[in-house]
Write a protein that holds these residues in place. Structure first.
Motif, mmCIF file in Angstrom:
data_model
loop_
_atom_site.group_PDB
_atom_site.id
_atom_site.type_symbol
_atom_site.label_atom_id
_atom_site.label_comp_id
_atom_site.label_asym_id
_atom_site.label_seq_id
_atom_site.Cartn_x
_atom_site.Cartn_y
_atom_site.Cartn_z
ATOM 1 N N GLU A 48 0.840 -1.205 0.000
ATOM 2 C CA GLU A 48 0.000 0.000 0.000
ATOM 3 C C GLU A 48 0.872 1.252 0.000
ATOM 4 O O GLU A 48 0.587 2.223 -0.707
ATOM 5 N N LYS A 68 2.453 2.432 -3.315
ATOM 6 C CA LYS A 68 1.644 3.207 -4.263
ATOM 7 C C LYS A 68 1.987 4.700 -4.218
ATOM 8 O O LYS A 68 1.699 5.438 -5.156
ATOM 9 N N TYR A 69 2.563 5.131 -3.097
ATOM 10 C CA TYR A 69 2.829 6.561 -2.918
ATOM 11 C C TYR A 69 4.306 6.895 -2.712
ATOM 12 O O TYR A 69 4.724 8.020 -2.963
ATOM 13 N N ILE A 70 5.082 5.933 -2.214
ATOM 14 C CA ILE A 70 6.484 6.209 -1.872
ATOM 15 C C ILE A 70 7.388 5.233 -2.616
ATOM 16 O O ILE A 70 7.197 4.010 -2.545
ATOM 17 N N GLU A 111 6.458 11.446 4.595
ATOM 18 C CA GLU A 111 5.408 10.841 3.768
ATOM 19 C C GLU A 111 5.102 9.416 4.224
ATOM 20 O O GLU A 111 3.943 8.998 4.230
ATOM 21 N N ARG A 138 1.315 8.644 5.372
ATOM 22 C CA ARG A 138 0.532 7.648 4.628
ATOM 23 C C ARG A 138 0.128 6.477 5.513
ATOM 24 O O ARG A 138 -0.945 5.907 5.379
ATOM 25 N N LYS A 157 -2.818 7.538 7.577
ATOM 26 C CA LYS A 157 -4.011 7.640 6.736
ATOM 27 C C LYS A 157 -4.546 6.243 6.404
ATOM 28 O O LYS A 157 -5.755 6.009 6.396
ATOM 29 N N PRO A 163 3.737 6.488 -8.682
ATOM 30 C CA PRO A 163 2.750 6.711 -7.605
ATOM 31 C C PRO A 163 1.405 7.201 -8.126
ATOM 32 O O PRO A 163 1.316 7.807 -9.189
ATOM 33 N N GLU A 164 0.363 6.947 -7.317
ATOM 34 C CA GLU A 164 -0.991 7.368 -7.704
ATOM 35 C C GLU A 164 -1.122 8.887 -7.727
ATOM 36 O O GLU A 164 -1.992 9.425 -8.395
ATOM 37 N N ASN A 165 -0.266 9.552 -6.949
ATOM 38 C CA ASN A 165 -0.302 11.023 -6.927
ATOM 39 C C ASN A 165 0.968 11.609 -7.563
ATOM 40 O O ASN A 165 1.461 12.650 -7.144
ATOM 41 N N ALA A 166 1.525 10.917 -8.576
ATOM 42 C CA ALA A 166 2.786 11.343 -9.218
ATOM 43 C C ALA A 166 2.688 12.791 -9.699
ATOM 44 O O ALA A 166 1.622 13.259 -10.121
ATOM 45 N N GLN A 213 -0.349 14.993 -11.586
ATOM 46 C CA GLN A 213 -0.958 16.193 -10.991
ATOM 47 C C GLN A 213 -0.972 17.342 -11.989
ATOM 48 O O GLN A 213 -1.990 18.029 -12.151
#
Length: 475
Positions: free
Chosen positions: A16, A19-21, A69, A73, A76, A379-382, A386
């Motif tokens: 999980e 996905k972001y880091i 981060e 994360r 969250k 990442p999902e928020n690359a 954005q």
């Protein structure tokens, strides 16, 4: 404890976070184990559970590599109360600055917000129905609704205490008579028609007048010190004041839904839940912990003050009771994650007692060119995703070619090596320079598609590269 944690193994927690880091596998592994251990601890007997304390983590690495981060994360992901504090904001007792207890008060506030929102979400459906009834009555008021005022009378106060005044009994009899009349049935039919239109979304822009809670703009509570205004005690004994407000149906629905959801909440239950959540699942991220380490044996005044801050933080991390406006909170089972660059000092420069309270030391690695390429795309928020989404709002489609991504990653790596290493934040700087002219000239009806390739990147950033090259020769 969050239901999510019961279903996630350490490997799943890491996937999980992936996905972001990008990278930092060792740090992710340790935080995943620390989190899973909370679930394991909850399965133990009560006697054993009290003995098991969390293994706090100390992360070391330059800025922009993912320390904050990872912690954010993680919180969250688990719906855990989370607060980030800077160690440099705290000062030794007697000096000007925030006291260390404030980090626990901040965590309790975060936990209260989570618990309150959870309860409000549970009551959402009922609150929506009540809000709809109020809006329908505001559009088609009956004779009785029109005659009632929003003021607070002495009769209302006695009514709240369980007594009925003569006036209240008279009004109740009048209401019963009205409900038996022909007028009432006609009003009810009209209201049903309005309700149907309301559900079809045909009345969203109609202006109505509703009654909302009147929150006085008195002196707010000082959350840092946890003090309670005397006025708040008396306010809770009196009925809430209300005021009339004109607004659109769409706004009225939102205001009333939130207001009614709050009324349905049992605040005592929310408070108990929030304190329990903060004590058992709270995560406190102490950033810049290296700045309060002093590695000099001949200590100056500033070093003594830094050591004082460490000694003040120590009992919080060790486990103590902190008084908050919601009640006392134990810090024994909160997870503390310390972080710092440690490029001047090192973990051994912290006082031994504090070192012992951060048994897990993780070193986060510098980001290389391949890491930057993944950060830009995976990442999902690359960052590129954005920027694409932002420009699409102006009707422009932006495409980053593979060679452009490669060039951006290469430049970010070189600039970090040759100037200040600011990690992944360097990518945001480069992307802003790349898209500066495009963003400035939008909206433009002639600009529909933009392709960013290696040549475009080199053209836009050649001046910046020259600056970096010159900087090498300046003493």
């Amino acid at each position: 404890m969050s239901d999510n944690i019961k279903n996630l193994t350490p490997k799943e927690i890491v996937s999980e976070l992936d996905k972001y880091i990008i990278g930092q596998d060792e740090a992710k592994k340790y935080v995943a184990i620390a989190l899973r251990n909370r679930y394991r601890r909850a399965q133990l007997s009560e006697e054993m559970r009290e003995e098991v304390t969390p293994k706090n983590i100390l992360m070391m690495g330059p800025t922009g590599v993912g320390k904050t981060e990872i912690a954010r994360r993680l919180a969250k992901l688990m719906d855990a109360p989370f607060v980030k504090v800077e160690a440099t904001k705290f000062t030794e007792v007697g000096y000007v600055g925030r006291d260390v207890d404030s980090m626990i008060r901040d965590l309790v506030e975060a936990s209260m917000r989570l618990s309150k929102q959870k309860r409000m979400d549970e009551n959402s459906e009922m609150a929506e129905q009540i809000a709809e009834d109020i809006i329908v009555k505001a559009i088609i008021p009956g004779a009785q609704e029109e005659s009632q005022s929003g003021g607070v009378s002495i009769g209302n106060i006695f009514g709240n205490l369980g007594y009925k005044t003569q006036k209240q009994e008279f009004e109740e009899n009048k209401q019963r008579e009205y409900e038996a009349s022909k007028d009432y049935s006609e009003v009810q039919m009209a209201r049903e028609q309005v309700r149907k239109k309301l559900r079809e979304g045909l009345l969203e822009d109609q202006i109505i007048e509703i009654e909302v809670d009147d929150v006085p703009k008195t002196n707010q509570m000082d959350q840092n010190e946890g003090m309670i205004a005397i006025g708040n005690i008396f306010d809770s004994m009196m009925p809430k004041k209300t005021k009339r407000k004109k607004c659109k149906v769409s706004d009225a629905r939102r205001i009333l839904k939130e207001q009614e959801a709050q009324k349905l909440i049992d605040m005592d239950q929310v408070t108990d839940e929030a304190l329990e959540n903060a004590e058992q699942n709270g995560i406190i991220f102490i950033d810049e912990i290296d700045k309060i380490a002093s590695g000099n044996s001949l200590r100056s005044g500033a070093d003594v003050s830094r050591e004082g801050v460490q000694r003040d933080i120590l009992p919080i991390v060790e486990g103590s009771v902190v008084n908050t406006k919601y009640g006392p909170v134990k810090t024994d089972h909160m997870l503390f994650i310390g972080a710092g660059a440690f490029h001047v000092s090192k973990p051994s420069d912290l006082i031994p007692e504090l070192q012992g309270r951060f048994p897990i030391n993780v070193e986060l690695s510098n980001l290389d060119k391949e890491d930057f390429k993944k950060i830009l795309t995976v990442p999902e928020n690359a960052a590129t995703k954005q920027q694409k989404a932002l420009l699409e709002t102006e009707g422009v489609s932006v495409e980053f070619t593979d060679d452009a991504i490669d060039e951006i990653a290469n430049l970010a790596y070189l600039m970090n090596e040759e100037t200040e290493n600011i990690g992944a934040r360097r990518l945001h700087t480069i992307l802003e320079i790349l898209l500066e002219d495009i963003s400035f000239n939008l909206p433009d009806p002639d600009m529909k598609e933009i392709k960013i390739d290696r040549v475009y990147v080199q053209e836009r950033l050649k001046e910046k590269i020259k600056e970096v090259d010159v900087d090498k020769y300046i003493l």
